[in-house]
Enzyme design. Structure first.
Site, PDB file in Angstrom:
ATOM      1  N   LYS A   1       0.007   5.893  -0.623  1.00  0.00           N
ATOM      2  CA  LYS A   1       0.161   4.609  -1.311  1.00  0.00           C
ATOM      3  C   LYS A   1       0.177   4.762  -2.831  1.00  0.00           C
ATOM      4  O   LYS A   1       0.806   3.989  -3.544  1.00  0.00           O
ATOM      5  CB  LYS A   1      -0.967   3.656  -0.905  1.00  0.00           C
ATOM      6  CG  LYS A   1      -0.882   3.177   0.534  1.00  0.00           C
ATOM      7  CD  LYS A   1       0.273   2.222   0.734  1.00  0.00           C
ATOM      8  CE  LYS A   1       0.309   1.675   2.163  1.00  0.00           C
ATOM      9  NZ  LYS A   1       1.566   0.924   2.406  1.00  0.00           N
TER      10      LYS A   1
ATOM     11  N   GLU B   1      -1.752  -6.948  -2.269  1.00  0.00           N
ATOM     12  CA  GLU B   1      -2.388  -7.183  -0.979  1.00  0.00           C
ATOM     13  C   GLU B   1      -2.869  -5.851  -0.458  1.00  0.00           C
ATOM     14  O   GLU B   1      -2.357  -4.809  -0.865  1.00  0.00           O
ATOM     15  CB  GLU B   1      -1.358  -7.770  -0.006  1.00  0.00           C
ATOM     16  CG  GLU B   1      -0.433  -6.733   0.672  1.00  0.00           C
ATOM     17  CD  GLU B   1       0.522  -6.007  -0.275  1.00  0.00           C
ATOM     18  OE1 GLU B   1       0.735  -6.503  -1.396  1.00  0.00           O
ATOM     19  OE2 GLU B   1       1.035  -4.935   0.100  1.00  0.00           O
TER      20      GLU B   1
ATOM     21  N   SER C   1      -0.048  10.751   6.439  1.00  0.00           N
ATOM     22  CA  SER C   1       0.074   9.829   5.301  1.00  0.00           C
ATOM     23  C   SER C   1      -1.256   9.543   4.598  1.00  0.00           C
ATOM     24  O   SER C   1      -1.275   9.140   3.448  1.00  0.00           O
ATOM     25  CB  SER C   1       0.709   8.528   5.770  1.00  0.00           C
ATOM     26  OG  SER C   1      -0.030   7.988   6.845  1.00  0.00           O
TER      27      SER C   1
END
Lengths: 257, 400
Positions: B94, B116, B382
């Site tokens: 991210k 968010e 990830s």
């Protein structure tokens, strides 16, 4: 000519402005909504907006979000709201506008929705998350069936956006008075006056102002700048509290000139 | 609205029939402003150099491509490589997008960023980007996710962000996005919305993909250097779809098998899952047209997954398009399968994966044994699992 344009034309002829209340269909029940429509008409509403509840109302503040949740819990659907409009049409000719998010319409199918809405007696639609850029497939059949398509403008709107939205709108143009969501506090900002003037500079279509208008003094101030005043959250709040809306709507009617 | 393969999205952000812009008019000028800025800085030397330096020294790129020898041997099939996004600063991919968007926001003259978050990883990444760039930061998070990911909530606050609890609707990621969009609609003049995945209105699906595709560019170079050939299969989990698009994009022209793994929750028949391709249909939600879990009246259905980061009712529009073009196939892993993979990777390789990434591992465990020993799979790891340890302990009934 549509019922909505006829209404604005008559009001204009008499030097008056339109009062356009909004209520959420199915809050607290569809029967209650029918009665509220009668009350609104009797209290002097010129056009009525019926909200269609949606699970994710991203343009709405907490008051209308909660009303939508109540209506959905009661089993209210777009189909049932169209049934309600059909019932109202047995007893009233007041112009009716559906305010719905796009997904329920898309799920029903654009063509079927427009046909059903027009046959039920809906005069126009406001779809806050369907901007004209994405609405080509919607506008064409809506025109063919005589359903008004009302689009929104905001204080942030640029001249290019204004001209696009004005072109796509029929019935009237909905000017969002604040940079925000429904039910926020109203401030009559300078950009609002500027944008209203630039809209009126390029079109004779009526312009109604909504979002954040609750007190009669605010309605009065707005009515001096626009052709119509839209009041939603303040009425929805009264309904949520189980209070009568008649006197409040009468006070708005008196304030709007 | 028709695109040629490789020539998408179109000018208005359509990936075939998917994508576009379905937002309140108030946001249109901001989206156009963002699109212009994104396009300008894409070619801006100073911006790209700043981003590159931060990718290296702050995020820790390139991340390793690790040969999982123990897992490979225990499965007895394809050679499994893990792209170690779990080793990125803050613990997941991210950060690649959050840092880039924070730099962009600062250059656009914004003073505040909002985001968010579901699992909390994107919230932590954005709070980190805000601390780095000196921007004010507010993160929206569903109250159900706050309960599941309390550690990440505390991390965000340590980083100086305000975390706002969203207690409406399903109290998860989708409601946090609604609230972030409402905030943006209200504060659009000084605020940039750092959307965390390849979803929402144009230009987000395109922009976030570009900021994440560094994953696949690195992996492609790394595998060619180590194995002197391309992999046979790529696997990644798909929530909104940013880590998977990030890995897949650099390989799209190579015609290799790519598998996106959705959250199967309690199974498709149970109705408690987040497998949009297996259980959804075309809809319009939170800014774009895509596959959506919805009821017959067009209301959005509640979703379920053991992993908060995959617990979302829709999926990035480019995924729908690439699925139609048969470039990517999609499957799902259930909660049980993901939890099992979580333990398998921990024990065989000494790597605790995020529950999201454990869905991709689960598919690797299913796929690898039937492939020849000479073949190669790259799985995008990830994120790391530190954030999930408490929740897994709770599920296993272990008191910490």
């Amino acid at each position: 000519m549509s019922r909505i344009r006829d209404t604005f034309n008559i009001l204009r002829g008499n030097g008056k402005k339109a009062l356009i209340p909004y209520i959420m269909a199915g809050d607290p029940s569809l029967d209650a909504t029918k009665q509220y429509v009668m009350d609104l008409e009797a209290a002097g509403a010129d056009i009525i907006e019926l909200g269609v509840p949606f699970s994710d109302p991203l343009a709405d503040g907490p008051t209308i979000q909660r009303a939508a949740e109540r209506a959905l819990t009661n089993g209210t659907t777009l189909k049932k709201v169209l049934g309600l409009v059909r019932e109202i049409r047995q007893v009233s000719d007041i112009p009716l506008i559906l305010m719905t998010y796009y997904n329920p319409v898309f799920k029903m199918g654009i063509g079927p929705f427009i046909k059903k809405a027009v046959s039920a007696g809906v005069d126009g639609v406001i779809i806050p998350d369907l901007i004209p850029d994405e609405a080509e497939d919607f506008i064409k059949p809506a025109r063919a069936h005589g359903l008004d398509t009302i689009y929104l403008l905001a204080p942030t709107s640029t001249p290019e956006r204004i001209s696009r939205v004005v072109k796509a709108s029929t019935g009237f143009i909905y000017y969002v008075s604040i940079t925000g969501i429904t039910g926020s506090a109203l401030t009559i900002e300078k950009p609002m006056k500027d944008t209203l003037n630039s809209i009126k500079g390029i079109t004779a279509k009526p312009v109604a102002v909504g979002f954040g208008i609750s007190r009669p003094e605010e309605a009065s101030a707005i009515s001096k700048l626009a052709d119509g005043v839209i009041v939603g959250s303040a009425i929805v709040k009264l309904i949520a509290q189980g209070k009568s809306i008649k006197n409040y709507v009468k006070s708005l009617r008196k304030a709007i000139r | 609205m028709k695109n040629k393969p490789g020539k998408y999205p179109d000018r208005k952000g359509h990936f075939g029939q998917y994508g576009g812009r379905f937002v309140p008019e108030t946001l249109m000028p901001a989206l156009i402003e963002l699109e212009t800025a994104y396009n300008n800085y894409k070619k801006d030397r100073a911006f790209l150099n700043e981003l590159k330096a931060l990718q290296k020294d702050f995020i820790g790129r390139p991340t390793p491509l690790y040969f999982a020898r123990n897992l490979t041997e225990s499965l007895g099939g394809a050679r499994i490589y893990l792209k170690r996004e779990d080793l990125c600063h803050t613990g997941a991919h991210k950060i690649n997008n959050a840092i880039a968007q924070s730099l962009l926001a600062r250059r656009m003259g914004k003073t505040r960023i909002i985001a968010e978050t579901g699992a909390g990883q994107h919230g932590v990444a954005t709070a980190t980007g805000a601390a780095l760039t000196g921007l004010e930061c507010e993160i929206y998070m569903g109250s159900e996710d706050i309960r599941r990911q309390s550690l990440n909530v505390f991390r965000m606050r340590l980083l100086g962000a305000k975390v706002t609890e969203v207690d409406v609707g399903s109290k998860t990621l989708k409601d946090a996005i609604n609230e972030a969009l409402r905030d943006w609609t209200t504060n659009v003049r000084n605020t940039h919305y750092v959307l965390g995945t390849v979803f929402g209105p144009h230009p987000y699906p395109l922009m976030v993909r570009d900021y994440q595709s560094v994953i696949g560019r690195e992996a492609r170079q790394q595998i060619l250097k180590t194995e002197h050939k391309l992999p046979d299969c790529l696997i990644a989990c798909v929530g909104g779809g940013s880590n998977s698009i990030g890995l897949f994009h650099a390989f799209l022209k190579d015609n290799i098998r790519m598998i996106g793994v959705e959250a199967g929750g309690h199974g498709i028949k149970s109705g408690r899952h987040a497998a949009r391709f297996a259980g959804g249909s075309l809809g319009i939600f939170q800014g774009c047209k895509s596959y959506l879990l919805q009821d017959k009246d067009g209301n959005v259905l509640g979703t379920h997954s053991v992993s908060a980061g995959l617990d979302y009712a829709s999926v990035g529009p480019e995924h729908c398009y690439l699925r139609d073009l048969k470039k990517i196939e999609y499957t799902y892993a259930t909660d049980t399968e993901a939890l099992k993979a979580f333990e398998v990777l921990s024990k065989t390789e000494g790597i605790i994966p995020a529950l999201e990434s454990a869905h991709a591992i689960a598919e690797g465990i299913k796929t690898a044994p039937s492939m020849p020993k000479s073949s190669i799979i790259i799985i995008n790891l990830s994120g790391r699992g530190d954030k999930d340890v408490q929740e897994v302990a709770r599920i296993k009934g272990t008191n910490l």
